[in-house]
Motif scaffolding. Structure first.
Motif, PDB file in Angstrom:
ATOM      1  N   VAL A 126      57.445  11.488  39.140  1.00  8.78           N
ATOM      2  CA  VAL A 126      58.082  12.766  38.809  1.00  8.78           C
ATOM      3  C   VAL A 126      57.026  13.818  38.519  1.00  8.78           C
ATOM      4  CG1 VAL A 126      59.436  13.969  37.036  1.00  8.78           C
ATOM      5  CG2 VAL A 126      60.278  11.817  38.012  1.00  8.78           C
ATOM      6  N   TYR A 127      55.997  13.444  37.771  1.00  7.06           N
ATOM      7  CA  TYR A 127      54.942  14.402  37.437  1.00  7.06           C
ATOM      8  C   TYR A 127      54.229  14.890  38.692  1.00  7.06           C
ATOM      9  CZ  TYR A 127      50.684  16.369  35.460  1.00  7.06           C
ATOM     10  OH  TYR A 127      49.657  17.214  35.148  1.00  7.06           O
ATOM     11  N   ARG A 128      53.830  13.960  39.569  1.00  8.46           N
ATOM     12  CA  ARG A 128      53.104  14.361  40.780  1.00  8.46           C
ATOM     13  C   ARG A 128      53.972  15.229  41.682  1.00  8.46           C
ATOM     14  NH1 ARG A 128      51.556   8.894  40.725  1.00  8.46           N
ATOM     15  NH2 ARG A 128      53.000   8.452  42.439  1.00  8.46           N
ATOM     16  N   LEU A 129      55.226  14.822  41.885  1.00  6.49           N
ATOM     17  CA  LEU A 129      56.112  15.601  42.757  1.00  6.49           C
ATOM     18  C   LEU A 129      56.383  16.986  42.171  1.00  6.49           C
ATOM     19  CD1 LEU A 129      58.748  12.948  43.866  1.00  6.49           C
ATOM     20  CD2 LEU A 129      57.075  14.089  45.328  1.00  6.49           C
ATOM     21  N   VAL A 167      58.237  10.096  50.647  1.00  6.23           N
ATOM     22  CA  VAL A 167      57.912  11.190  49.738  1.00  6.23           C
ATOM     23  C   VAL A 167      58.948  12.307  49.810  1.00  6.23           C
ATOM     24  CG1 VAL A 167      56.413  12.402  51.379  1.00  6.23           C
ATOM     25  CG2 VAL A 167      56.054  12.675  48.915  1.00  6.23           C
ATOM     26  N   LEU A 168      59.485  12.554  51.008  1.00  2.00           N
ATOM     27  CA  LEU A 168      60.519  13.577  51.137  1.00  2.00           C
ATOM     28  C   LEU A 168      61.796  13.158  50.435  1.00  2.00           C
ATOM     29  CD1 LEU A 168      60.110  14.756  54.845  1.00  2.00           C
ATOM     30  CD2 LEU A 168      59.262  15.852  52.756  1.00  2.00           C
ATOM     31  N   ASP A 169      62.150  11.885  50.553  1.00  2.00           N
ATOM     32  CA  ASP A 169      63.357  11.406  49.898  1.00  2.00           C
ATOM     33  C   ASP A 169      63.224  11.464  48.379  1.00  2.00           C
ATOM     34  OD1 ASP A 169      64.549  10.962  52.326  1.00  2.00           O
ATOM     35  OD2 ASP A 169      64.009   8.838  52.415  1.00  2.00           O
ATOM     36  N   LYS A 170      62.032  11.169  47.870  1.00  2.00           N
ATOM     37  CA  LYS A 170      61.810  11.258  46.421  1.00  2.00           C
ATOM     38  C   LYS A 170      61.862  12.715  45.952  1.00  2.00           C
ATOM     39  CE  LYS A 170      59.046   7.033  46.217  1.00  2.00           C
ATOM     40  NZ  LYS A 170      57.689   6.461  46.045  1.00  2.00           N
ATOM     41  N   ALA A 171      61.288  13.628  46.743  1.00  2.00           N
ATOM     42  CA  ALA A 171      61.363  15.045  46.404  1.00  2.00           C
ATOM     43  C   ALA A 171      62.807  15.525  46.418  1.00  2.00           C
ATOM     44  CB  ALA A 171      60.512  15.867  47.368  1.00  2.00           C
ATOM     45  N   SER A 172      63.581  15.037  47.385  1.00  2.00           N
ATOM     46  CA  SER A 172      64.993  15.399  47.468  1.00  2.00           C
ATOM     47  C   SER A 172      65.750  14.917  46.237  1.00  2.00           C
ATOM     48  CB  SER A 172      65.613  14.811  48.734  1.00  2.00           C
ATOM     49  OG  SER A 172      66.994  15.104  48.815  1.00  2.00           O
ATOM     50  N   LEU A 173      65.435  13.714  45.747  1.00  2.00           N
ATOM     51  CA  LEU A 173      66.062  13.206  44.530  1.00  2.00           C
ATOM     52  C   LEU A 173      65.756  14.117  43.339  1.00  2.00           C
ATOM     53  CD1 LEU A 173      65.525   9.335  44.611  1.00  2.00           C
ATOM     54  CD2 LEU A 173      67.712  10.548  44.505  1.00  2.00           C
ATOM     55  N   LEU A 174      64.495  14.526  43.225  1.00  2.00           N
ATOM     56  CA  LEU A 174      64.101  15.389  42.115  1.00  2.00           C
ATOM     57  C   LEU A 174      64.838  16.724  42.183  1.00  2.00           C
ATOM     58  CD1 LEU A 174      60.507  15.864  40.772  1.00  2.00           C
ATOM     59  CD2 LEU A 174      62.001  17.826  41.106  1.00  2.00           C
ATOM     60  N   LEU A 175      64.843  17.330  43.360  1.00  2.00           N
ATOM     61  CA  LEU A 175      65.530  18.613  43.516  1.00  2.00           C
ATOM     62  C   LEU A 175      67.031  18.463  43.269  1.00  2.00           C
ATOM     63  CD1 LEU A 175      63.671  19.940  46.681  1.00  2.00           C
ATOM     64  CD2 LEU A 175      63.415  20.783  44.333  1.00  2.00           C
ATOM     65  N   GLY A 176      67.582  17.312  43.639  1.00  2.00           N
ATOM     66  CA  GLY A 176      68.999  17.073  43.411  1.00  2.00           C
ATOM     67  C   GLY A 176      69.357  17.094  41.936  1.00  2.00           C
ATOM     68  N   VAL A 177      68.475  16.561  41.095  1.00  2.00           N
ATOM     69  CA  VAL A 177      68.706  16.618  39.647  1.00  2.00           C
ATOM     70  C   VAL A 177      68.720  18.064  39.171  1.00  2.00           C
ATOM     71  CG1 VAL A 177      67.790  15.981  37.380  1.00  2.00           C
ATOM     72  CG2 VAL A 177      67.710  14.338  39.260  1.00  2.00           C
ATOM     73  N   LEU A 178      67.813  18.879  39.701  1.00  2.00           N
ATOM     74  CA  LEU A 178      67.703  20.269  39.268  1.00  2.00           C
ATOM     75  C   LEU A 178      68.854  21.125  39.762  1.00  2.00           C
ATOM     76  CD1 LEU A 178      63.856  20.895  39.646  1.00  2.00           C
ATOM     77  CD2 LEU A 178      65.158  19.991  37.702  1.00  2.00           C
ATOM     78  N   GLU A 179      69.639  20.645  40.728  1.00  2.00           N
ATOM     79  CA  GLU A 179      70.821  21.387  41.154  1.00  2.00           C
ATOM     80  C   GLU A 179      71.819  21.541  40.015  1.00  2.00           C
ATOM     81  OE1 GLU A 179      72.760  20.232  44.785  1.00  2.00           O
ATOM     82  OE2 GLU A 179      70.887  19.524  45.641  1.00  2.00           O
ATOM     83  N   ASP A 180      71.749  20.653  39.026  1.00  2.00           N
ATOM     84  CA  ASP A 180      72.649  20.728  37.879  1.00  2.00           C
ATOM     85  C   ASP A 180      72.092  21.591  36.760  1.00  2.00           C
ATOM     86  OD1 ASP A 180      74.699  19.095  38.924  1.00  2.00           O
ATOM     87  OD2 ASP A 180      73.509  17.321  38.488  1.00  2.00           O
TER      88      ASP A 180
END
Length: 244
Positions: free
Chosen positions: A49-52, A17-30
């Motif tokens: 994506v919705y739940r995270l 779950v942390l790795d998936k959250a990190s992926l989501l936040l990584g997209v938002l870095e742009d």
């Protein structure tokens, strides 16, 4: 097709779950992104994506802009803001308020924290159209007048590293250095214009960026023509007051 997220180094904790959250936040870095863009860029499923996003929003690690897109939340910036003992932040209130009243636009102070620009002080108009940016809000250093000012006077290696992901060019930063201010129109929000000037420390280094923002319909498509002078004056005054 490659995406900005797939080209960035991937950090894994081994906790799913942390790795998936990190992926989501990584997209938002742009920058701000819709749920559809996050799905495409991260490879995560739409329900995930919705739940995270909902969970991260409750934690204030993610928030939404005026168009409903997800973006990095204020808590990330708050953890990077060094308020205690920061003389510039302590001195910023009256300067920002005076600039807001003079220009009738939202006035803000930003510092660079790694690959983010973080709002550390603000004086916004109480009502009316505009982009709400709370203290602690963090945005990527990839677009906009604030990012241009915070990057333009960096050492060459940091400058060129920043340009690798930026939506502006080296020529843009050269023009910013030449005239001493930056402007952007609709780069983060299609209806918002921004003018930004550097705040310098005693040694002449750029230590922050001071900006005014407001609707394009009022500030115009060349906002620097009308607002660069008062923003530069306020930035100089803040540098003198804070003595950083």
């Amino acid at each position: 097709m490659s995406t900005a997220a797939s080209l960035r180094p991937r950090y894994e904790s081994g906790v799913g779950v942390l790795d998936k959250a990190s992926l989501l936040l990584g997209v938002l870095e742009d920058g701000p992104a819709s749920s559809a863009r996050i799905v495409a860029a991260s490879g995560l499923s739409r329900p995930t994506v919705y739940r995270l996003a909902m969970a991260l929003e409750r934690l204030r690690l993610v928030t939404r802009d005026s168009r409903g897109r997800y973006m990095l939340g204020p808590r990330l910036g708050e953890m990077a803001v060094e308020v205690r003992g920061d003389r510039m932040v302590e001195s910023a209130g009256p300067v920002l308020s005076a600039l807001r009243d003079r220009t009738r636009a939202d006035a803000r102070l930003h510092r660079r924290r790694g690959d983010l620009q973080v709002c550390v002080a603000t004086a916004e108009k109480p009502a009316g159209p505009g982009e709400r940016v709370p203290v602690g809000a963090a945005f990527p250093m990839t677009s906009g007048a604030v990012a241009q000012v915070l990057l333009a006077w960096e050492e060459p290696d940091r400058l060129y590293e920043g340009l690798r992901r930026a939506r502006f060019t080296a020529d843009t930063l050269s023009a910013v250095r030449r005239r001493g201010w930056a402007q952007s129109v609709g780069e983060r929000d299609s209806g918002i214009a921004t003018v930004t000037a550097p705040v310098r420390g005693r040694d002449g280094r750029v230590v922050a960026a001071l900006s005014v923002s407001g609707p394009v319909i009022r500030l115009g498509r060349q906002p620097g023509q009308a607002y660069a002078h008062p923003v530069i004056e306020a930035a100089l005054r803040l540098g003198d007051l804070s003595g950083c």
